[in-house]
Motif scaffolding. Sequence first.
Motif, short mmCIF file in Angstrom:
data_model
loop_
_atom_site.label_atom_id
_atom_site.label_comp_id
_atom_site.label_asym_id
_atom_site.label_seq_id
_atom_site.Cartn_x
_atom_site.Cartn_y
_atom_site.Cartn_z
N HIS A 110 0.74 -1.29 0.05
CA HIS A 110 0.01 0.02 -0.13
C HIS A 110 0.93 1.33 0.00
N ALA A 111 2.05 1.24 0.70
CA ALA A 111 2.96 2.43 0.68
C ALA A 111 3.52 2.59 -0.54
N ARG A 112 3.88 1.49 -1.09
CA ARG A 112 4.36 1.78 -2.69
C ARG A 112 3.34 2.19 -3.64
N ILE A 113 2.13 1.80 -3.33
CA ILE A 113 0.99 2.03 -4.52
C ILE A 113 0.84 3.39 -4.21
N ARG A 114 0.78 3.86 -2.91
CA ARG A 114 0.56 5.26 -2.71
C ARG A 114 1.54 6.42 -3.09
N ALA A 115 2.87 5.85 -2.99
CA ALA A 115 4.04 6.62 -3.63
C ALA A 115 3.73 6.79 -5.15
N HIS A 116 3.40 5.72 -5.84
CA HIS A 116 3.46 5.77 -7.20
C HIS A 116 2.42 6.69 -7.82
N LEU A 117 1.11 6.40 -7.05
CA LEU A 117 -0.10 7.28 -7.60
C LEU A 117 0.21 8.72 -7.19
#
Length: 232
Positions: A110-117
């Motif tokens: 979730h942290a990674r997805i948040r950062a990417h988006l």
Amino acid sequence: MGRLLVVEDDITIGGHLESSLRVHGHEVVWQRTGRGALRAAEVDEFDLVLLDLGLPDLDGVEVCRQLRGRQPSSILVMLTARDEEMDVVVGLEAGADDYLTKPIRLAELHARIRAHLRRGQPSPEVNQATYVLGDLRVDTAARRASLGARELELRPREFDLLARLAAEPGMALSRETLMADVWDEHWSGSTKTLDVHVAALRRKLTDNGHADTAPRIVTLRGRGFRFESPTD
Ligand code: CA
């Protein structure tokens, strides 16, 4: 919050991913085969794709390459087993922006997805600058880069890396700094992703006779990289 495509043949893992992503507010389309994923990518646009490399019908790296062709601006994150190191490099070269190693830890996902988006959206508080070095011009507001008269075709994270390098030409930038600024502020682990993106940028910067007039990405052994203007 984004529109996500999950490509995973394992029912248990796919089910967990789908429900957890929905709970976090994402719209999720889940496909269990490579062919299903490619069909979905033909009719629909996604902000981010989570792609398991071990698929029952098609080679995961080939699916990655074709997804990249069909969704040039979406973020592609591979899901790999720990012992698929070679696949990671091949997958990054085939168009993936990032990868996560199984077993997937949901907090990290979730942290990674948040950062990417978040990076995909122009944020008003970030300085929207244009950088010019030699023949290279990087316009961060328009997210465009050109070399002379030719527009560079860059993947999302390639553009971000180029913009980060161009913001501080002549400075030594550590691998950790670049990983944190371009990928994930909580990055821990391999920086293979960075090496593959640097190699791709170098290729694109020296193509088509601009080798002498484009800036160079110089490797500083054990320390990181420095972006050098062609006049240095
Ligand atoms: Ca699988």
